[in-house]
Write a protein that holds these residues in place. Sequence first.
Motif, mmCIF file in Angstrom:
data_model
loop_
_atom_site.group_PDB
_atom_site.id
_atom_site.type_symbol
_atom_site.label_atom_id
_atom_site.label_comp_id
_atom_site.label_asym_id
_atom_site.label_seq_id
_atom_site.Cartn_x
_atom_site.Cartn_y
_atom_site.Cartn_z
ATOM 1 N N PRO A 212 0.817 -1.215 0.000
ATOM 2 C CA PRO A 212 0.000 0.000 0.000
ATOM 3 C C PRO A 212 0.850 1.266 0.000
ATOM 4 O O PRO A 212 0.460 2.291 -0.549
ATOM 5 C CB PRO A 212 -0.810 -0.130 1.288
ATOM 6 N N VAL A 213 2.021 1.188 0.642
ATOM 7 C CA VAL A 213 2.976 2.289 0.692
ATOM 8 C C VAL A 213 4.366 1.684 0.487
ATOM 9 O O VAL A 213 4.771 0.794 1.239
ATOM 10 C CB VAL A 213 2.918 3.026 2.051
ATOM 11 N N LEU A 214 5.092 2.152 -0.507
ATOM 12 C CA LEU A 214 6.378 1.535 -0.831
ATOM 13 C C LEU A 214 7.392 1.674 0.298
ATOM 14 O O LEU A 214 8.196 0.764 0.527
ATOM 15 C CB LEU A 214 6.932 2.127 -2.126
ATOM 16 N N GLU A 215 7.377 2.768 1.002
ATOM 17 C CA GLU A 215 8.313 2.922 2.117
ATOM 18 C C GLU A 215 8.085 1.857 3.180
ATOM 19 O O GLU A 215 9.035 1.467 3.875
ATOM 20 C CB GLU A 215 8.196 4.316 2.729
ATOM 21 N N GLY A 216 6.864 1.368 3.296
ATOM 22 C CA GLY A 216 6.584 0.332 4.282
ATOM 23 C C GLY A 216 7.324 -0.956 3.986
ATOM 24 O O GLY A 216 8.011 -1.513 4.849
ATOM 25 N N VAL A 217 7.220 -1.453 2.758
ATOM 26 C CA VAL A 217 7.899 -2.699 2.406
ATOM 27 C C VAL A 217 9.402 -2.484 2.281
ATOM 28 O O VAL A 217 10.201 -3.337 2.694
ATOM 29 C CB VAL A 217 7.300 -3.320 1.125
ATOM 30 N N TYR A 218 9.825 -1.354 1.745
ATOM 31 C CA TYR A 218 11.260 -1.098 1.607
ATOM 32 C C TYR A 218 11.940 -0.990 2.968
ATOM 33 O O TYR A 218 13.093 -1.425 3.136
ATOM 34 C CB TYR A 218 11.508 0.189 0.810
ATOM 35 N N SER A 219 11.265 -0.423 3.942
ATOM 36 C CA SER A 219 11.873 -0.304 5.274
ATOM 37 C C SER A 219 12.022 -1.667 5.933
ATOM 38 O O SER A 219 12.993 -1.909 6.662
ATOM 39 C CB SER A 219 11.030 0.620 6.161
ATOM 40 N N GLU A 220 11.074 -2.585 5.673
ATOM 41 C CA GLU A 220 11.191 -3.941 6.206
ATOM 42 C C GLU A 220 12.343 -4.678 5.539
ATOM 43 O O GLU A 220 13.082 -5.424 6.193
ATOM 44 C CB GLU A 220 9.875 -4.699 5.995
ATOM 45 N N ILE A 221 12.508 -4.487 4.248
ATOM 46 C CA ILE A 221 13.628 -5.098 3.530
ATOM 47 C C ILE A 221 14.955 -4.557 4.073
ATOM 48 O O ILE A 221 15.908 -5.314 4.311
ATOM 49 C CB ILE A 221 13.497 -4.818 2.019
ATOM 50 N N TYR A 222 15.007 -3.263 4.283
ATOM 51 C CA TYR A 222 16.209 -2.636 4.838
ATOM 52 C C TYR A 222 16.552 -3.244 6.197
ATOM 53 O O TYR A 222 17.720 -3.517 6.502
ATOM 54 C CB TYR A 222 15.968 -1.133 4.967
ATOM 55 N N LYS A 223 15.525 -3.486 7.000
ATOM 56 C CA LYS A 223 15.733 -4.009 8.356
ATOM 57 C C LYS A 223 16.359 -5.408 8.330
ATOM 58 O O LYS A 223 17.284 -5.692 9.111
ATOM 59 C CB LYS A 223 14.399 -4.052 9.102
ATOM 60 N N VAL A 224 15.864 -6.290 7.469
ATOM 61 C CA VAL A 224 16.323 -7.686 7.488
ATOM 62 C C VAL A 224 17.586 -7.905 6.658
ATOM 63 O O VAL A 224 18.167 -8.993 6.688
ATOM 64 C CB VAL A 224 15.217 -8.649 7.006
ATOM 65 N N LEU A 225 18.040 -6.886 5.952
ATOM 66 C CA LEU A 225 19.254 -6.973 5.140
ATOM 67 C C LEU A 225 20.485 -6.629 5.970
ATOM 68 O O LEU A 225 20.469 -5.692 6.774
ATOM 69 C CB LEU A 225 19.128 -5.999 3.959
#
Length: 383
Positions: A212-225
């Motif tokens: 729904p919001v790209l920053e939402g999924v991108y921030s989760e990806i950033y966290k687990v990387l």
Amino acid sequence: MTTSTIEQESQPLAPKNYEQDREFAKALHGKDAAKKTGLGAWVTKDASAQEVAVDGYFKHWNGKTDQEAEHSRKSDYSELTKHYYNLVTDFYEYGWGSSFHFSRYYRGEAFRQATARHEHYLALKMGITENMKVLDVGCGVGGPAREIARFTGCSVVGLNNNDYQVERAEFYSKKYNMTKQLSYVKGDFMQMDFEPETFDAVYAIEATVHAPVLEGVYSEIYKVLKPGGAFGVYEWVMTDAYDETNPEHRAIAYGIEVGDGIPKMYKRQVAEDALKNVGFEVEYQKDMADMDDDIPWYYPLSGQLKYVQTLGDIFTIFRTSKIGRTVTTETVGLMEKLGLAPKGSRQVTNALEDAAVNLVKGGELKLFTPMMLYVARKPLDAK
């Protein structure tokens, strides 16, 4: 604070009703559903569960594109996506195989070869190598994960919020003896359950568009990387030529949204800004659909047989072409009337047809790309 940041902070997250989801998938698709595929799997769906999925998906699509309608779709992002793939996965596999994405096409290159090359290219640009632990965000039935694991020697964890697709992906892993390299996890990419800094690399192929919001999924990806790790994505976006206030442009975007289970299509700049806002350093970006290729990325949908490269591709392109889609739609509609296919089947194929028409329009007018490639890196000193 940017508008997208405000949207991220106000975006409600879906409840994690994983047991309920699993029971619904079992009721809809049946026992040992992974052993069936294509239209054969479609006609065996449970009628009452199918009706719930159809109603749950299409309740959001009434032609409205105002802020209230968009907010409703974005708030229900998880259910929207789950119901969509419960309804269309069998059709996707029937038409496209096990890799649900577009590709660049070269002369003399078979359709399946182009699909694999598109996946290899992403792995190459990201620098994925053997012994890496890699996350595939929105993994579908595992086609790209299997290909990238074979190509690089890495191990891949696939994340998916649809239980049916997870079951099918696991079935294929066993079938091709790849269980040591591949595993699949049920989850919401807006709220991942992995520990921070788990993965050496993360990729997504035409999947994060369902956020729904790209920053939402991108921030989760950033966290687990892990710090220093790369994130590569083929993102669905509207191009800089797209004008949200132009009725024709918005109609094309809406047609793509309704036929592809997307809460909201965003422009290219929104995706780039979202990556940077969550902390990524964008190392590479290119619209791979705008490369002056002889064969357009949308040719399988437009059905231009002049672009078919091999005899075997004729059957694939026929299934995905306008004529082939019409045959499928009419056949499914007749089967529904005769009680041989679940109620709502024709409505689903109509939505897929609407998506195909608007994807081609968006491609021809250069308003839309399904392969805006970003390779971004999490800084080594990230906290």
